[in-house]
Write an enzyme that holds these catalytic residues in place. Sequence first.
Site, PDB file in Angstrom:
ATOM      1  N   ASN A 107       0.854  -1.199   0.000  1.00 48.21           N
ATOM      2  CA  ASN A 107       0.000   0.000   0.000  1.00 48.21           C
ATOM      3  C   ASN A 107       0.884   1.241   0.000  1.00 48.21           C
ATOM      4  OD1 ASN A 107      -2.417   1.634   0.413  1.00 48.21           O
ATOM      5  ND2 ASN A 107      -1.748   1.866   2.546  1.00 48.21           N
ATOM      6  N   HIS A 109       0.857   5.167   1.299  1.00 51.27           N
ATOM      7  CA  HIS A 109       0.142   6.042   2.225  1.00 51.27           C
ATOM      8  C   HIS A 109       0.840   7.406   2.237  1.00 51.27           C
ATOM      9  CE1 HIS A 109      -2.360   7.221   5.555  1.00 51.27           C
ATOM     10  NE2 HIS A 109      -1.282   7.654   6.173  1.00 51.27           N
ATOM     11  N   SER A 136       4.905   6.724   2.315  1.00 46.42           N
ATOM     12  CA  SER A 136       5.458   5.419   2.688  1.00 46.42           C
ATOM     13  C   SER A 136       4.798   4.340   1.855  1.00 46.42           C
ATOM     14  CB  SER A 136       5.152   5.101   4.167  1.00 46.42           C
ATOM     15  OG  SER A 136       5.543   6.152   5.023  1.00 46.42           O
ATOM     16  N   ASP A 145      -3.178   1.046   7.681  1.00 51.81           N
ATOM     17  CA  ASP A 145      -1.914   1.769   7.488  1.00 51.81           C
ATOM     18  C   ASP A 145      -0.807   1.259   8.408  1.00 51.81           C
ATOM     19  OD1 ASP A 145      -3.144   3.307   5.519  1.00 51.81           O
ATOM     20  OD2 ASP A 145      -3.878   4.752   6.980  1.00 51.81           O
TER      21      ASP A 145
END
Length: 216
Positions: A107, A109, A136, A145
């Site tokens: 992911n 973020h 990140s 997250d």
Amino acid sequence: MRVAAFISGRGSNMLALSDACADPGFPASLALVLSNSAEAQGLALARERGIAAEAVPHRPFAGDREAHERAIDAILTRERIDLVCLAGYMRLLTPWFVERWRNRIINIHPSLLPAFKGLNTHARALETGARWHGCSVHFVRVAMDEGPIIAQAIVPVAAHDDPASLGARVLAQEHRLYPHALGLVASGAAQVEGERVILRDHALPPAAINPPDGRK
Ligand code: GRF
């Protein structure tokens, strides 16, 4: 490595991944773009590039998040997907899906994790007076997250910044960072060991990532 990008909106990070994957020397190909919304602008942008793009709207599943993700999982299996890249996918994944795809979902973020998980990260960074902000890329865990960090890029906060100006500079870094992080994962250079990412020596980030003055 066959990658699926999950999006919910404009898909600019997905396009950055697509650009990187277009290089024949890159260790991943963008095989599928998937969205929980048929209206996501990124679906049309992917199709324009000849990338398979599908919507699996969550509404018909009437709150049964796992059933929605089982439908998605069937598509990923059909398309022989190896890795999922969340790129502005605005739904929290269920523990079932996260564990099934453990260490195979990453992911991006828009903050320097573990600071500012969740939404409105740029406004919150400004409110706290943070001097540095950034983005990140991390492996996904059940908690939002959270998960082993693969790569980060930093952006200095300027006195005149508002959330839009800061967010635009962070987004420019996201578009560089995500392909870099995907390359590390797809090449096998980034591996999870004990809930930390270990990078093989030769995979240290180039100086172009984390630029000290935030310039491209
Ligand atoms: C990006 O800021 C990303 O970090 C966050 O959602 C936004 C998605 O933007 N997770 P885009 O759809 O990639 O343009």
